[in-house]
Design a protein around this motif. Structure first.
Motif, PDB file in Angstrom:
ATOM      1  N   GLU A   1       1.086  -1.201  -0.202  1.00  0.00           N
ATOM      2  CA  GLU A   1       0.026   0.086  -0.125  1.00  0.00           C
ATOM      3  C   GLU A   1       0.919   1.317  -0.123  1.00  0.00           C
ATOM      4  N   LEU A   2       2.038   1.367   0.508  1.00  0.00           N
ATOM      5  CA  LEU A   2       2.960   2.441   0.457  1.00  0.00           C
ATOM      6  C   LEU A   2       3.355   2.534  -0.848  1.00  0.00           C
ATOM      7  N   LEU A   3       3.474   1.808  -1.936  1.00  0.00           N
ATOM      8  CA  LEU A   3       4.078   1.897  -2.857  1.00  0.00           C
ATOM      9  C   LEU A   3       3.380   2.887  -3.853  1.00  0.00           C
ATOM     10  N   ASN A   4       3.931   3.507  -4.795  1.00  0.00           N
ATOM     11  CA  ASN A   4       3.246   4.716  -5.556  1.00  0.00           C
ATOM     12  C   ASN A   4       1.927   4.247  -6.439  1.00  0.00           C
ATOM     13  N   GLY A   5       0.940   5.074  -6.502  1.00  0.00           N
ATOM     14  CA  GLY A   5      -0.235   4.681  -7.231  1.00  0.00           C
ATOM     15  C   GLY A   5      -1.142   3.529  -6.548  1.00  0.00           C
ATOM     16  N   VAL A   6      -0.554   2.762  -5.576  1.00  0.00           N
ATOM     17  CA  VAL A   6      -1.643   1.793  -4.901  1.00  0.00           C
ATOM     18  C   VAL A   6      -2.637   2.506  -4.034  1.00  0.00           C
ATOM     19  N   ARG A   7      -3.829   2.040  -4.185  1.00  0.00           N
ATOM     20  CA  ARG A   7      -4.949   2.549  -3.415  1.00  0.00           C
ATOM     21  C   ARG A   7      -5.068   1.747  -2.218  1.00  0.00           C
ATOM     22  N   GLU A   8      -5.199   0.338  -2.624  1.00  0.00           N
ATOM     23  CA  GLU A   8      -5.805  -0.605  -1.402  1.00  0.00           C
ATOM     24  C   GLU A   8      -5.141  -2.177  -1.989  1.00  0.00           C
ATOM     25  N   VAL A   9      -5.012  -2.798  -0.859  1.00  0.00           N
ATOM     26  CA  VAL A   9      -4.646  -4.133  -1.115  1.00  0.00           C
ATOM     27  C   VAL A   9      -5.643  -5.090  -0.237  1.00  0.00           C
ATOM     28  N   ILE A  10      -6.132  -6.065  -1.103  1.00  0.00           N
ATOM     29  CA  ILE A  10      -7.194  -7.057  -0.450  1.00  0.00           C
ATOM     30  C   ILE A  10      -6.661  -8.314  -0.292  1.00  0.00           C
ATOM     31  N   LYS A  11      -6.691  -8.951   0.803  1.00  0.00           N
ATOM     32  CA  LYS A  11      -6.074 -10.123   1.073  1.00  0.00           C
ATOM     33  C   LYS A  11      -7.734 -11.289   0.681  1.00  0.00           C
ATOM     34  N   ILE A  12      -7.423 -12.081  -0.141  1.00  0.00           N
ATOM     35  CA  ILE A  12      -8.570 -12.732  -0.698  1.00  0.00           C
ATOM     36  C   ILE A  12      -8.357 -14.144   0.301  1.00  0.00           C
ATOM     37  N   THR A  13      -7.317 -14.806   0.263  1.00  0.00           N
ATOM     38  CA  THR A  13      -7.363 -15.970   1.166  1.00  0.00           C
ATOM     39  C   THR A  13      -7.440 -15.635   2.544  1.00  0.00           C
ATOM     40  N   SER A  14      -8.126 -16.171   3.469  1.00  0.00           N
ATOM     41  CA  SER A  14      -8.221 -16.153   4.903  1.00  0.00           C
ATOM     42  C   SER A  14      -6.577 -16.447   5.401  1.00  0.00           C
ATOM     43  N   SER A  15      -6.363 -15.973   6.563  1.00  0.00           N
ATOM     44  CA  SER A  15      -5.146 -16.460   7.270  1.00  0.00           C
ATOM     45  C   SER A  15      -5.216 -17.671   7.886  1.00  0.00           C
ATOM     46  N   TYR A  16      -6.459 -17.983   8.421  1.00  0.00           N
ATOM     47  CA  TYR A  16      -6.431 -19.485   8.946  1.00  0.00           C
ATOM     48  C   TYR A  16      -6.927 -20.491   7.738  1.00  0.00           C
ATOM     49  N   LYS A  17      -6.417 -21.624   7.842  1.00  0.00           N
ATOM     50  CA  LYS A  17      -6.554 -22.724   6.903  1.00  0.00           C
ATOM     51  C   LYS A  17      -7.104 -23.809   7.461  1.00  0.00           C
ATOM     52  N   LEU A  18      -6.453 -24.266   8.561  1.00  0.00           N
ATOM     53  CA  LEU A  18      -6.837 -25.728   9.157  1.00  0.00           C
ATOM     54  C   LEU A  18      -8.266 -25.395  10.136  1.00  0.00           C
ATOM     55  N   ALA A  19      -8.326 -23.920  10.537  1.00  0.00           N
ATOM     56  CA  ALA A  19      -9.446 -23.671  11.465  1.00  0.00           C
ATOM     57  C   ALA A  19     -10.781 -23.413  10.397  1.00  0.00           C
ATOM     58  N   GLY A  20     -10.743 -23.227   8.957  1.00  0.00           N
ATOM     59  CA  GLY A  20     -11.619 -22.655   8.397  1.00  0.00           C
ATOM     60  C   GLY A  20     -12.585 -23.830   7.748  1.00  0.00           C
ATOM     61  N   ARG A  21     -13.976 -23.408   7.380  1.00  0.00           N
ATOM     62  CA  ARG A  21     -14.782 -24.395   6.841  1.00  0.00           C
ATOM     63  C   ARG A  21     -14.366 -24.895   5.438  1.00  0.00           C
TER      64      ARG A  21
END
Lengths: 337, 337, 337, 337
Positions: free
Chosen positions: A53-73
């Motif tokens: 997000e600190l790079l020039n021209g970037v508006r927003e960064v969205i994580k698609i994969t959730s950080s938990y894997k084994l705990a997830g449905r």
């Protein structure tokens, strides 16, 4: 991960972002929209999105994969059901754990256990090592406390739930305890969580006082990723500005967790409210919201309890509550154990 | 402790309360007002005031003595000044600690340290054991990290500050580190705090994400009561509903703590805001509010930092800030070290 | 607006989303990634993004355009400077407003105003209509209060700042007051805000006790969109779990707002802390963080103030503070007015 | 009010405090303890306790009498039951209000009302004046909306609940509406509350997003003290750091309010969670906790609702819920209306 560029950002900016991302091991996939360019990123490792997000021209960064894997449905769609002796948590089962805040003596524990067992309870709680805000407060009976609760539980054929505070206590708990509770203050004691990932007993993780649900699931992930798949979560109230109750019990965490995760979620209305006369209505509410378990403080003589007597039910109060929650569980399609 | 009875509560109620309190080892002193009876309690041990509030006829229980003793101004009216190598914290001194989030390599640490030393900084920070929300994130270089930071600090004659996560790491930290940092997530890891009470090196306790100031002072009390009198506190932002900053830096904690306690209070604007461009204004603000120290993340190459690059200043930014905070400290009667 | 689909979502899902969105007046632009499809949406009206998130196959919806337009830097990159009589707020100017919580009498206001003017203050505050939590508390002098403060301000050539509570009071305020303050409790009194958009006097909007910065900017948008472009914001503390201060003053709101918006941001350290001895350090801190103005409670006789005496400075304390903030403002490149 | 002096504070200090207090119209009653002196204060008016805490030698000031009188159980021990047409709230009755967020058109309202009436609902909700965060969002149909909801309610013999935003709307609401709702953002719009104290229709006050329970009761006090004794409270979620739900529904407010006050307390699970699939479990939980009413958003076509469709149930979902809550109410001794 998706990188959303500022509207009309120029080619140079986009190239620099792609370059940065590929250096970090990601594969970039640029799709230029009419107004905005979006860069999809595949592969790569854990990255702090603020760096991009600190790079020039970037508006927003969205994580698609959730950080938990084994705990997830996504990883495991069906409910995890944890079975310990005669009690089950998860799926259609709502397990009820009851007992005093602290193990005080063999006669005290025997008196409580007998009454609880007669009511129908199959798991007993009691602290032997107590996390106390003040260094001058009673810190628990230690190993002797664990011996007492084990003895009593064996006599009445109940499972034992007790709080572990430190890595060096693991061998003791493996000997005496059936479900190891990680307290709210240790929810992000990552070294302890890692070690608990290597044992083969169920672990119940209480929600930290200001933990988000996502962080809570990440703490579960620490245990799961070590190989221990028997993890339960326990909502016990979050800290807000409201001071009429000790904490604010967040019952909406029940349906939220049940949608995101396959792990059983319990509720602790005793710590969640801190007041005896609020425990009964909130226990009923937790059941009505579909929780997978309850952990309730019950003391044979609350007025003389060493700690948290103010939030403990008497066995008589508890018997009435037991009756109510069985009826309510029936309405919502659950079976109280 | 004072017990306020309900208006016009009868004799029997009052006698029962007195009886209860005396059984707990207190001496009761009843003073009957026109409307209300107040029972003063002297002696006795730590007691849960809710236990008394549940008795018939009791309106409210007020604790008169604060739960922390050694951390309080009553116990020690003059400021505690902690001196480590060439740096002091407390009293008229504001010590500044700077350095990267994580120790990455010897060349990286050497590059940062050289620049910081030239600016005038006498203490370097750097994590070797990292508390990470995700089990899949980089967890630090471990002992090798401590060796690197020690080597570099010795070369430039600086003090070393690093975070300890677990009791078993104490011997390592005694060898390599000058100030042992307890992270926000471990603020109530009481077993760790107790052990840190037995060492003879300064301990810096970060405020937990939702800790009240009183709880924070109680955590300091754990260390102090073990015999270690060199404790510093560090405000690093509390969790609120506002999401534009990583946390909400509570600068009013500075004058509050300074009134209640003799211990030095530092501020961490890097974690407190989570955003590089907010670090400079909030550092200046912390100095203007009279803090006894700052701990700031500075990285020679923030874009390629392994972690928290987004909240790290460059050495060049930091040099400008250094200049500003010296001038502001002068206005408020402090000396930057 | 960007719609992120679930990984590997099928054509039918995507088509339904596009259909839904186009019915709402948006133009959809689908870009299929290797793993994920992203749908960019242009045009259309205000839409609740949860409506789209409920559609099958949708993972997340991200708003690209911020909800505030006129309040944002994109709309107006240069700082808004608001000038009223001899005082300016914004840009390089930090305007200071001082005075008692409540207008009590002509002699009281005259005494305060004379001292403040001698120190150098050009704007006086004083409440005539008071928002009180209790219906039984003093509710202010009403119109008489406004007449008194106007008279005194004219005598010493100062601007008048006072709080408006209701639409029907607007004509009165147009007659007597220079800057109309909207209190924290009315920050989302949208009808009042709309009306204030039609007047030609500056409006100062205090941040609601639990308002996010975005909501606060949206409240400014209400006034701006009515045509009144002279809006100032005022941070006055948010509500958190910490009870040692009345509120938690969020000074990081200063750099955050200054990045997002061109509007001046002031700070009220009196309500922000609620305690006299915290007002001085927090005022200095606000200046060091670069605020565009301060509003401070000063009373000639705080011990006998009708309200908020506990958080009021004496004119003597204030004179010392005035000296400090001028020096600190100089360090951060601001001019105190 | 009790004033607790510092331990061993001298005579002079005590005399000055007594003097100060008597000037404010209180009668002081000094009782000297072995260690501490306590000064009881009777009579006097509303006073800011911080004013006394600033006096030399004062440790703490405790208010004994609660600030609300008419809203409290002390004033009126028995439950207030509010009856409007065929529906009752309070005591053993749990009234259920349902309907869409916004009145959109006559056919829409008629369709919803018919289905709701068939299920058994006796009160319909629908907004005509909408408090919207953005000035660019749909602001409601205004008077036309009120006419529509009234027409439909009369057709199906239901009571009308709608939100009032401003004093000038009172005559309109007196004509068309049965229960006037004060929204969370207006909970401390004291001028509006005062005016609502003069009407003879029930007023439902939603809890402010960061309001304490005490402040909420004080807002009720504003209406009650004007002479209108038909006040209902409605919990709708408080703002916390958790973002998985729109707000955190504080169900423990139910037993807390029921202990302190005789006024009926309702719950709004739709705004409290903001997500359709959380509304059902939280409605059941609220009933199990013993609430005196529910207000639930139901829309015949949520996907095309003008606002808040994401949190609206379909009539079919609602019919299932209706069945559940009747069974649960039976367990806790309540009758759903």
């Amino acid at each position: 991960m998706l990188i959303i560029m500022q509207p009309h950002s120029d080619k140079e900016c986009i190239e620099k972002v792609v370059d940065f991302i590929e250096k970090k091991g990601f594969k970039a996939h640029v799709s230029e929209g009419e107004i905005q360019t979006v860069i999809g990123c595949v592969g790569g490792k854990v990255i702090d999105k603020r760096d991009i997000e600190l790079l020039n021209g970037v508006r927003e960064v969205i994580k698609i994969t959730s950080s938990y894997k084994l705990a997830g449905r996504t990883f495991k769609p069906e409910d995890t059901v944890i079975e310990v002796k005669n009690i089950k948590f998860g799926g259609k089962y709502t397990g009820v754990i009851a007992g005093p805040c602290t193990v005080e003596s063999l006669p005290q524990m025997d008196a409580v256990a007998e009454k609880l067992k007669n009511i129908g309870v199959n798991a007993i709680r009691g602290g032997a090592f107590k996390p106390r805000t003040s260094p001058y407060a009673f810190q628990g009976l230690g190993e002797e406390g664990l011996q007492i609760i084990r003895k009593v539980a064996d006599k009445y054929d109940m499972a034992v739930v007790s709080e572990i505070m430190e890595i060096s206590q693991i061998p003791l708990f493996m000997e005496y305890v059936d479900i190891l509770q990680v307290g709210a203050r240790n929810m992000q004691n990552f070294n302890l969580l890692k070690e608990l990932g290597t044992i083969n007993k169920p672990v119940m993780i209480k929600r930290g006082m200001s933990a988000t649900i996502e962080e809570w699931l990440m703490s579960a992930e620490y245990v799961l990723s070590g190989g221990n798949r028997e993890v339960m979560l326990c909502e016990r109230g979050i800290r807000t500005f409201e001071k009429m109750t000790r904490n604010t019990l967040d019952l909406s965490a029940i349906p939220v967790v049940q949608k995101l995760s396959h792990l059983p979620i319990l509720v602790d209305p005793s710590h969640g409210t801190g007041l005896r006369d609020k425990v009964t209505p909130m226990s009923r509410a937790a059941i009505a919201a579909g929780c997978d378990g309850l952990i309730i403080e019950v003391h044979n003589d609350p007025d003389n309890a060493i700690c948290d007597g103010a939030q403990s039910l008497t066995p008589e109060d508890f018997a009435v509550l037991w009756n109510d929650i069985n009826k309510i569980a029936d309405v919502v399609g659950k079976v109280v154990q």
